[in-house]
Structures are given as C-alpha cells and as structure tokens.
Design a protein around this motif. Structure first.
Motif, short mmCIF file in Angstrom:
data_model
loop_
_atom_site.label_atom_id
_atom_site.label_comp_id
_atom_site.label_asym_id
_atom_site.label_seq_id
_atom_site.Cartn_x
_atom_site.Cartn_y
_atom_site.Cartn_z
N LEU A 1 0.83 -1.21 0.00
CA LEU A 1 0.00 0.00 0.00
C LEU A 1 0.86 1.26 0.00
N ASP A 2 0.29 2.35 -0.48
CA ASP A 2 1.02 3.62 -0.55
C ASP A 2 0.84 4.47 0.70
N VAL A 3 0.26 3.89 1.77
CA VAL A 3 0.06 4.61 3.03
C VAL A 3 0.72 3.84 4.17
N VAL A 4 1.18 4.56 5.19
CA VAL A 4 1.82 3.94 6.35
C VAL A 4 0.79 3.36 7.29
N ARG A 5 -0.31 4.07 7.48
CA ARG A 5 -1.35 3.63 8.42
C ARG A 5 -2.73 3.82 7.78
N LEU A 6 -3.52 2.76 7.84
CA LEU A 6 -4.88 2.82 7.30
C LEU A 6 -5.82 3.43 8.33
N GLU A 7 -6.81 4.14 7.84
CA GLU A 7 -7.84 4.71 8.72
C GLU A 7 -8.88 3.62 8.98
N LEU A 8 -8.73 2.97 10.14
CA LEU A 8 -9.60 1.87 10.53
C LEU A 8 -9.95 2.01 12.00
N PRO A 9 -11.13 1.54 12.41
CA PRO A 9 -11.44 1.53 13.84
C PRO A 9 -10.57 0.50 14.57
N ALA A 10 -10.53 0.57 15.87
CA ALA A 10 -9.72 -0.36 16.66
C ALA A 10 -10.17 -1.81 16.44
N ARG A 11 -11.46 -2.03 16.28
CA ARG A 11 -12.00 -3.37 16.07
C ARG A 11 -12.48 -3.49 14.62
N PHE A 12 -11.55 -3.49 13.69
CA PHE A 12 -11.92 -3.53 12.28
C PHE A 12 -12.13 -4.97 11.80
N THR A 13 -12.93 -5.09 10.76
CA THR A 13 -13.21 -6.38 10.14
C THR A 13 -12.44 -6.50 8.83
N GLY A 14 -12.45 -7.69 8.27
CA GLY A 14 -11.81 -7.88 6.97
C GLY A 14 -12.46 -7.04 5.89
N GLY A 15 -13.77 -6.92 5.92
CA GLY A 15 -14.46 -6.08 4.95
C GLY A 15 -14.05 -4.62 5.06
N GLN A 16 -13.91 -4.13 6.30
CA GLN A 16 -13.47 -2.75 6.50
C GLN A 16 -12.03 -2.57 6.02
N LEU A 17 -11.20 -3.58 6.21
CA LEU A 17 -9.82 -3.51 5.73
C LEU A 17 -9.81 -3.40 4.20
N LEU A 18 -10.58 -4.25 3.52
CA LEU A 18 -10.62 -4.18 2.06
C LEU A 18 -11.14 -2.83 1.58
N ASP A 19 -12.14 -2.29 2.25
CA ASP A 19 -12.63 -0.95 1.89
C ASP A 19 -11.55 0.11 2.07
N ALA A 20 -10.77 0.00 3.16
CA ALA A 20 -9.75 1.01 3.47
C ALA A 20 -8.57 0.97 2.49
N ILE A 21 -8.26 -0.20 1.94
CA ILE A 21 -7.11 -0.27 1.03
C ILE A 21 -7.46 0.15 -0.39
N TYR A 22 -8.75 0.24 -0.68
CA TYR A 22 -9.18 0.64 -2.02
C TYR A 22 -8.54 1.98 -2.40
N GLY A 23 -7.90 2.02 -3.54
CA GLY A 23 -7.24 3.23 -4.02
C GLY A 23 -5.82 3.40 -3.51
N HIS A 24 -5.34 2.48 -2.65
CA HIS A 24 -3.99 2.57 -2.09
C HIS A 24 -3.10 1.40 -2.49
N ILE A 25 -3.60 0.48 -3.28
CA ILE A 25 -2.85 -0.74 -3.62
C ILE A 25 -1.82 -0.45 -4.70
#
Length: 139
Positions: free
Chosen positions: A102-126
C-alpha cells in the motif's frame, strides 16, 4: 511481489490451527505498509480467517503461529488474529492468503476492524499484491 510459505505449498494443505509461516519479497519501492487477509474461497460470501493492517514494509515474513504485535483485525469467527478453518466432516475448502503493498503507512480503521473494513480502506492505495492458495480438509 511474491508470497510463499514454509508451512504449505501452493494448493497444498494449510495448518489446522496455527497461522502458517508466510514470506514475501520484491516489495515495490514507495510501499508505506502491507496488509494481509486470509479468505475462505469456498464460502458463499467473503469469510475472513485473518486480517492484518499496517505491516511495516521492511518486514519480510511472519512465523508460524505468529504472535507479533501487529494490528490484527477481527476474523469472522469473532476473535482477533488468525482462526483456523472450521468445516463439517469430509469438506474441503480453498483458502486465499493475499498480501497487499500500500502507498500509506497507516490505514484509517477503527480499533475493532473487520476484513471487509480492511478491504474498503485499502481501495485506491494498492501498489501491488500477491497471493498464495492453500486447502484444508476436515476429516
């Protein structure tokens, strides 16, 4: 990027309980972090056994049964970290381990993130991705 494992070969049997050893190389220049997911390819919908965010790009492996202080998300069994397959007797499923640069150091995710939230957060950063597929048969 290349993703390999000392715990199983491509399309081979994955460990039943502990997370497998994973190694990777050829991480692209400009990578800020890595993200990892393990999905049950035969589940009717995305089913995550593991999701990890913000892996430092200089890290090139995870040991089997890793307990590293990484940013683990919730698996779809309801716990943090890796959860091995749980199938009915005589079932076989394929499992996809996918690593994203990914092109970012830290993803914007809640403390208790799910796999779906992770995939949403990486969109556009791969920048790049690699995958390794294993299988598990419940006897």
């Amino acid at each position: 990027m290349n993703l390999t494992s000392d715990s199983f070969r491509e399309h081979g049997a994955i460990p039943a309980v502990r997370s497998p050893q994973l190694s990777w190389d050829e991480v692209p220049a400009g990578t800020g972090s890595l993200a990892l997911v393990c999905l049950d390819a035969d589940a009717p919908a995305d089913f995550f056994l593991w999701c990890v965010a913000d892996i430092p790009p200089m890290l090139t492996w995870l040991d089997e049964g890793t307990g590293l202080a990484l940013r683990h998300g919730l698996n779809d069994y309801g716990g943090f970290g890796y959860h091995g397959p749980r199938l009915a007797p005589n079932q076989t499923h394929q499992y996809i381990f996918r690593l994203y640069a990914l092109d970012v150091v830290r993803l914007e995710l809640p403390a208790r993130f799910t796999g779906g939230q992770l995939l949403d957060a990486i969109y556009g950063h791969i920048i790049d991705e690699a995958q390794l597929i294993g299988a598990y048969t419940q006897t």
